[in-house]
Write a protein that holds these residues in place. Structure first.
Motif: not given
Length: 327
Positions: A143-152
């Motif tokens: 989901x788009x809202x979860x994509x930022x965690x890929x930085x982690x």
């Protein structure tokens, strides 16, 4: 074929007869000799002995697609590789490839970036031939809202990849930097393309200071390299491959839950500022607080002077109390 011969030489570790190479790959001795000659011209040191065959003695310290592919143990990440001598930015090139239809896992790496990109529009110094500057394309089923965690996920992979390849422990500065002895050795920039609530692709950019021997005076107290910390050159191919292998492994774990519930404990064990006082800056607003770990959403948990806790989803975190990295 050249790549297959290189892989066989690496796997063997000793001499491989020309006849064995011919039979294994179904080619003539002349064809084998031509591929060996081409590898030598690219900088590989290959010993040739009559009645014994060929032995790989040394690989060059240059980024070559054949070397990356032959050293990489992944299922999908880095199976398509574009290696460039010079590029404006590996992130920009990966985005161009993604727009043209590049597949999930496509890797771009370069010896030099002329316009390397950092977070919040900052530039990234990419010394030619002395770092690992790479970006890869993801077309994730998340989901788009979860994509930022890929930085982690990327930061965790870099931390473990550095340990494997260089034998030195680092720490993660949430959300996108890796430190060694309080100085920045790696930065990560994740960018995405989306329509409404649907992801088109994500580009993960990673810059690691591998063999830089000296930094400009203005960043000398904030930046370091693996060479400066260990006193010996880092194997850039091995470093690149170990990071990608850890990313693929942890990405598959992340994808199962689309959160950090299964990676949170490990990530927090590497967090540089856990339990320390930090300054959180968001625009013109800044405040002091105590840093905790991340939660399952990848948010940083902080505690103010009154003991109240809150979660930080985004914003610039400045570390205080870690020598040499306080901006």
């Amino acid at each position: 074929m050249k790549e297959k011969i290189l892989i066989r030489l690496k796997q063997c570790g000793g001499y491989v007869s020309g006849q064995e190479l011919c039979e294994t790959f179904g080619v003539s001795r002349t064809a084998v000799w031509k591929h060996i000659k081409a590898l030598k011209e690219e900088g590989y040191v290959i010993d040739s002995v009559s009645n014994k065959g060929y032995k790989l003695v040394k690989s060059p310290d240059i980024l070559l697609a054949e070397d990356i592919k032959s050293s990489l143990s992944t299922s999908w990440l880095g199976k398509t590789v574009k290696v460039m001598k010079t590029v404006d930015s590996t992130n920009l090139e990966a985005r161009r490839l993604a727009e043209a239809g590049a597949s999930h896992g496509t890797l771009v790496t370069a010896e030099e970036q002329t316009s390397g990109k950092g977070r919040r529009g900052r530039s990234w110094v990419s010394v030619p031939g002395q770092g690992v500057w790479m970006s890869f394309v993801l077309r994730p089923d998340v989901e788009l809202e979860n994509s930022s965690m890929l930085t982690l996920v990327a930061a965790l992979a870099v931390e473990k990849g550095i340990k494997d390849a260089a034998g030195i422990d680092g720490k993660i500065k949430w959300p996108n930097d890796v430190l060694i002895n309080g100085k920045k050795v790696c930065g990560i920039l994740t960018e995405l393309s989306a329509q409404m609530d649907e992801l088109n692709y994500i580009v993960v950019g990673i810059g690691i200071n591998a063999n830089i021997e000296q930094f400009p005076e203005e960043v000398r107290d904030k930046a370091t390299s693996l060479f400066l910390e260990t006193g010996k050159p880092a194997d850039r191919i091995a470093l690149l491959c170990r990071v990608l292998e850890h990313f693929e492994h942890d990405y598959e774990i992340f994808k199962k839950t689309q959160d950090f519930s299964m990676l949170m404990e490990e990530y927090n064990s590497f967090l540089a500022h856990r339990g320390q006082e930090i300054k959180v800056m968001r625009g013109n607003d800044e405040y002091m607080c105590k840093s905790g770990g991340i939660n399952r959403r990848g948010e940083l948990i902080v505690e103010d002077s009154l003991g109240r806790t809150r979660e930080i989803f985004s914003g610039e975190v400045s570390i205080r109390g870690i020598h040499g990295y306080s901006v």
